[in-house]
Design a protein around this motif. Structure first.
Motif, short mmCIF file in Angstrom:
data_model
loop_
_atom_site.label_atom_id
_atom_site.label_comp_id
_atom_site.label_asym_id
_atom_site.label_seq_id
_atom_site.Cartn_x
_atom_site.Cartn_y
_atom_site.Cartn_z
N ARG A 15 -23.39 64.06 48.76
CA ARG A 15 -23.43 63.31 50.01
C ARG A 15 -22.52 62.09 49.94
NH1 ARG A 15 -29.55 61.89 50.72
NH2 ARG A 15 -29.15 61.36 48.57
N SER A 80 -34.04 56.43 62.21
CA SER A 80 -33.23 57.52 61.69
C SER A 80 -31.78 57.15 61.94
CB SER A 80 -33.60 58.83 62.39
OG SER A 80 -32.85 59.88 61.85
N ALA A 82 -28.91 58.09 60.11
CA ALA A 82 -27.89 59.12 59.92
C ALA A 82 -28.51 60.38 59.33
CB ALA A 82 -26.80 58.60 58.99
N ASP A 83 -27.73 61.42 59.28
CA ASP A 83 -28.12 62.71 58.71
C ASP A 83 -28.30 62.54 57.19
OD1 ASP A 83 -28.26 65.26 57.66
OD2 ASP A 83 -26.57 66.03 58.82
N HIS A 84 -29.52 62.72 56.72
CA HIS A 84 -29.82 62.53 55.30
C HIS A 84 -29.12 63.53 54.39
CE1 HIS A 84 -32.75 59.29 55.58
NE2 HIS A 84 -33.20 59.88 56.66
N LEU A 85 -28.77 64.70 54.91
CA LEU A 85 -28.08 65.69 54.08
C LEU A 85 -26.59 65.38 53.97
CD1 LEU A 85 -29.86 69.01 55.05
CD2 LEU A 85 -30.15 67.63 52.99
N LYS A 86 -26.04 64.65 54.95
CA LYS A 86 -24.63 64.32 54.90
C LYS A 86 -24.37 63.00 54.17
CE LYS A 86 -20.55 63.60 57.73
NZ LYS A 86 -19.97 63.49 59.05
N TYR A 87 -25.29 62.05 54.32
CA TYR A 87 -25.07 60.71 53.78
C TYR A 87 -26.13 60.30 52.79
CZ TYR A 87 -21.92 60.05 57.76
OH TYR A 87 -20.91 60.17 58.67
#
Length: 187
Positions: A15, A80, A82-87
């Protein structure tokens, strides 16, 4: 059909590491840009500005006319961002409002972050308009998010020294992280 197992540790390890920056209150774009530039230059971590956020009403203490910093951190934690899987990300909030910590007594502070936590807040209220202090406090609180404790090396120029509410301590420090503090840093 073949199914390949996903190794979550591999996905999370790839990430993008980033600090998201939000402002609360009357903070100029210039001030936000200074924080962004300092973190990127010193720590080599990308900073993405995400605009203004509101100070949580639940954090306001009418008795002392200031905001409880830990409540601001809790509010940021609930968002929330940002996207936890991206960042793999941390969040820095900058405010012009007075903030306090409630550890033992109610102390007015320049900033607050939990060691290794994902959120921190920096207040310009007690910095007396000093851009130099703002830079150091921003790097100090970001350092706490990166797992750096208060400096114990005895080197007064390390910005991770505990200011104990004293601007003079911040003024003595430089934009410098001693080797002992640097060795404990991790995202």
């Amino acid at each position: 059909m073949l199914v390949y197992p996903i190794n979550l540790a591999d996905v999370l390890g790839r990430r993008e590491k980033v600090v998201f920056l939000t402002t609360m209150g009357n903070i100029s774009d210039k001030k936000a840009a200074i924080a962004e530039q300092e973190i990127e230059a010193f720590y080599g971590i990308d900073v993405k500005q995400i605009g203004k956020s509101r100070l949580p009403k639940s954090a306001y203490c009418s008795v002392r006319n200031r905001y409880v910093a830990v409540e601001i951190l809790n509010d940021l934690k609930q968002k929330s961002i940002a996207d936890h899987l991206k960042y793999n990300y941390k969040v820095l909030a900058i405010t012009d409002q007075d903030i306090e910590t409630e550890e033992g007594k109610h102390w007015g502070v320049m900033g607050l972050a939990f060691l290794g936590g994902d959120e921190c807040v920096v207040s310009t209220f007690r910095l007396n308009g000093s851009e130099d202090r703002f830079r150091k406090v921003t790097l100090h609180e970001t350092g706490h998010m990166l797992g750096i404790k208060h400096c114990t090396s005895g080197i007064p120029s390390c910005f991770m020294n505990d200011a104990k509410g004293k601007g003079a301590t911040v003024d003595r420090a430089r934009i410098y992280l001693c080797d002992k503090c640097r060795s404990t840093m991790s995202f």
